[in-house]
Design a protein around this motif. Structure first.
Motif, PDB file in Angstrom:
ATOM      1  N   VAL A 374       0.822  -1.215   0.000  1.00 54.14           N
ATOM      2  CA  VAL A 374       0.000   0.000   0.000  1.00 54.14           C
ATOM      3  C   VAL A 374       0.855   1.263   0.000  1.00 54.14           C
ATOM      4  O   VAL A 374       0.387   2.345  -0.353  1.00 54.14           O
ATOM      5  CB  VAL A 374      -0.966   0.028   1.201  1.00 54.14           C
ATOM      6  N   MET A 375       2.131   1.139   0.396  1.00 56.20           N
ATOM      7  CA  MET A 375       3.008   2.304   0.427  1.00 56.20           C
ATOM      8  C   MET A 375       3.870   2.424  -0.824  1.00 56.20           C
ATOM      9  O   MET A 375       4.255   3.524  -1.217  1.00 56.20           O
ATOM     10  CB  MET A 375       3.925   2.237   1.654  1.00 56.20           C
ATOM     11  N   LEU A 405      -5.221  -2.581  10.709  1.00 58.97           N
ATOM     12  CA  LEU A 405      -6.460  -1.888  10.326  1.00 58.97           C
ATOM     13  C   LEU A 405      -6.163  -0.780   9.321  1.00 58.97           C
ATOM     14  O   LEU A 405      -6.928  -0.576   8.359  1.00 58.97           O
ATOM     15  CB  LEU A 405      -7.141  -1.312  11.563  1.00 58.97           C
ATOM     16  N   LEU A 406      -5.067  -0.062   9.524  1.00 52.05           N
ATOM     17  CA  LEU A 406      -4.694   0.991   8.582  1.00 52.05           C
ATOM     18  C   LEU A 406      -4.389   0.397   7.205  1.00 52.05           C
ATOM     19  O   LEU A 406      -4.773   0.957   6.167  1.00 52.05           O
ATOM     20  CB  LEU A 406      -3.481   1.759   9.104  1.00 52.05           C
ATOM     21  N   ILE A 407      -3.723  -0.752   7.180  1.00 51.78           N
ATOM     22  CA  ILE A 407      -3.400  -1.406   5.903  1.00 51.78           C
ATOM     23  C   ILE A 407      -4.678  -1.850   5.200  1.00 51.78           C
ATOM     24  O   ILE A 407      -4.786  -1.741   3.972  1.00 51.78           O
ATOM     25  CB  ILE A 407      -2.456  -2.601   6.141  1.00 51.78           C
ATOM     26  N   VAL A 408      -5.656  -2.340   5.971  1.00 55.91           N
ATOM     27  CA  VAL A 408      -6.940  -2.729   5.376  1.00 55.91           C
ATOM     28  C   VAL A 408      -7.589  -1.521   4.701  1.00 55.91           C
ATOM     29  O   VAL A 408      -8.074  -1.598   3.565  1.00 55.91           O
ATOM     30  CB  VAL A 408      -7.882  -3.316   6.444  1.00 55.91           C
ATOM     31  N   LYS A 410      -6.132   1.240   3.625  1.00 56.71           N
ATOM     32  CA  LYS A 410      -5.353   1.667   2.459  1.00 56.71           C
ATOM     33  C   LYS A 410      -5.437   0.647   1.325  1.00 56.71           C
ATOM     34  O   LYS A 410      -5.284   1.002   0.157  1.00 56.71           O
ATOM     35  CB  LYS A 410      -3.901   1.919   2.864  1.00 56.71           C
ATOM     36  N   THR A 411      -5.675  -0.638   1.667  1.00 57.72           N
ATOM     37  CA  THR A 411      -5.862  -1.648   0.623  1.00 57.72           C
ATOM     38  C   THR A 411      -7.139  -1.378  -0.168  1.00 57.72           C
ATOM     39  O   THR A 411      -7.165  -1.499  -1.396  1.00 57.72           O
ATOM     40  CB  THR A 411      -5.929  -3.054   1.253  1.00 57.72           C
ATOM     41  N   ILE A 412      -8.204  -1.005   0.543  1.00 58.24           N
ATOM     42  CA  ILE A 412      -9.454  -0.646  -0.137  1.00 58.24           C
ATOM     43  C   ILE A 412      -9.230   0.550  -1.050  1.00 58.24           C
ATOM     44  O   ILE A 412      -9.704   0.587  -2.193  1.00 58.24           O
ATOM     45  CB  ILE A 412     -10.551  -0.351   0.898  1.00 58.24           C
ATOM     46  N   GLN A 413      -8.475   1.530  -0.554  1.00 60.29           N
ATOM     47  CA  GLN A 413      -8.144   2.695  -1.393  1.00 60.29           C
ATOM     48  C   GLN A 413      -7.331   2.264  -2.605  1.00 60.29           C
ATOM     49  O   GLN A 413      -7.549   2.743  -3.730  1.00 60.29           O
ATOM     50  CB  GLN A 413      -7.360   3.720  -0.578  1.00 60.29           C
ATOM     51  N   THR A 414      -6.392   1.335  -2.409  1.00 56.02           N
ATOM     52  CA  THR A 414      -5.559   0.840  -3.508  1.00 56.02           C
ATOM     53  C   THR A 414      -6.401   0.124  -4.558  1.00 56.02           C
ATOM     54  O   THR A 414      -6.195   0.295  -5.766  1.00 56.02           O
ATOM     55  CB  THR A 414      -4.482  -0.115  -2.957  1.00 56.02           C
TER      56      THR A 414
END
Length: 422
Positions: A374-375, A405-408, A410-414
């Motif tokens: 995600v980064m 939770l933050l990665i989840v 940002k994954t949706i955003q990705t």
């Protein structure tokens, strides 16, 4: 440096409670308040709204501590999660509540949290003073920070409040003389934190530099064993609950791949040996997104505008739908929903010889999505792999539910933006 009042979580909670919880109560329950005849339903609703608001603001505060992420994308998911938790409690214990009050409170709460985060970002630009010795040049390229060069003429004791959030220096550099050391000591005595350049670089970039992993760093990279167990249970529950949504989507993907490859008679699933936790081999599943002959010449890294990718394959790679079959790997225990991406055996053997500490990324289970994905996105060469590895080390060091939770989020955003797809 004096903090703006809005940077204090307690201030945001107090102001938020007045607008989000008290204001709707005054609007809807004013007659009951005047007659001192407040109902239990109304009290329950105010308590539920207050708990949801506090959970939301604490969650936002925790999520925005991580580097390299725009706090605005976390607002809606955080509020939805808090509302879901409170809603489940109300339903399970059959607590009476006011639908009108909670609906109005939710609308005001969403507006307040968005405006709060916008204002918070505008008043929290970080100002850091740096000692111009050693590897300080690497810091100056980091955005969203105001860097101020220090000189030996600067006297911390002459300032009631130093104009910096922090001061940074390269403690490992031999040129850090006694005069500089005295200045840094006086700065710390004045109440301004003094950090090593490596600490600041890690906290601002979300990367843990490979070449500076000393023994004490490796000791701090041991993930929590208790959270590993919790993570395994959560992975299983989330996948089982998401099956009614995932299965129809997966079926559509299967039918489309079959139709696109109707002349080549290629398989829908792509199977490949990958390296998992502890360096163990396992078979990873993906929906096929490349032509059948993609790896006839051996394993190759994906590149921009890769000619091996099919038309529909480009879509499912961009939206990450090609990763759905890895839910099977998660249920089998080979992978987790969140973690460093599993790499091919050929590349692992190559990187073990050329990249220091590369094996250490296998201390946790690989994931369908991760901090590096995600980064940074995909890596197409060894240099990009080193950058992704630094992100992986940051994830392992900060291994926690909050970061997952933050990665989840940002994954949706990705998935919506196609960031990093190749």
């Amino acid at each position: 440096m004096q903090q703006h009042p809005w940077e204090y979580l307690s201030i945001r909670i107090l102001i938020g409670w007045l607008f989000v919880c008290l204001l709707p109560a005054v609007i809807l329950f004013w007659e009951y308040i005047l007659t001192d005849n407040i109902l239990l339903t109304q009290i329950n609703s105010i308590i539920a709204s207050s708990v949801a608001l506090i959970l939301s603001l604490i969650g936002l505060d925790r999520l925005t501590q991580f580097p390299g992420q725009k706090s605005m994308i976390t607002v809606l998911p955080t509020l939805l999660a808090s509302g879901l938790i409170v809603g489940l409690v109300l339903l399970v214990f059959r607590v009476p509540y006011s639908v009108y009050y909670l609906s109005l409170s939710a609308v005001i709460g969403l507006t307040f949290c968005f405006l709060s985060q916008v204002f918070l970002r505008s008043v929290t630009q970080v100002t850091i003073g740096y000692v111009p010795i050693g590897r300080y040049q690497t810091l100056l390229s980091i955005k969203d920070v105001r860097w101020v060069k220090l000189t030996k003429c600067f006297q911390p004791d002459s300032h009631k409040r130093l104009p910096f959030h922090a001061v940074v220096a390269d403690f490992a550099d031999e040129c850090l003389s006694g005069e500089w050391e005295q200045l840094l000591a006086e700065t710390a005595l004045q109440g301004t934190p003094v950090y090593n350049i490596l600490q600041v670089s890690e906290s601002l970039t979300g990367r843990l530099p490979i070449k500076h992993l000393y023994e004490n760093n490796l000791g701090s990279l041991l993930p929590s064993q208790s959270y590993l167990l919790i993570k395994r249970m959560v992975d299983t529950v989330v996948i089982m609950m998401s099956m009614p949504i995932v299965m129809p989507i997966a079926l559509l993907v299967v039918l489309t791949i079959k139709w696109e490859g109707r002349h080549s008679n290629s398989a829908v699933l792509f199977k490949q040996r990958r390296i998992g936790q502890g360096g163990k081999l396992f078979t990873m599943y993906k929906f096929r997104s490349m032509i059948p002959s993609a790896e006839d010449k051996g394993a190759q890294m994906a590149i921009d505008a890769d000619m091996r990718v099919t038309k529909f394959g480009g879509f499912i790679r961009k939206t990450r739908l090609d990763e759905l079959p890895q839910f099977i790997n998660v249920l089998k225990g080979d992978m987790s929903l969140i973690g460093p991406r599993p790499e091919q055996l050929d590349f692992v053997e190559q990187f073990n010889d050329t990249i220091p500490f590369y094996r250490y990324r296998h201390i946790v289970k690989p994931g369908i999505s991760g901090w590096a994905q995600v980064m940074h996105g995909y890596a197409s060469n060894e240099d990009e792999t080193k950058v992704k590895l630094e992100h992986d080390f940051f994830y392992i060091k900060n291994f926690s539910l909050t970061l997952d939770l933050l990665i989840v989020i940002k994954t949706i955003q990705t998935m919506m933006t196609g960031f990093g797809a190749r």
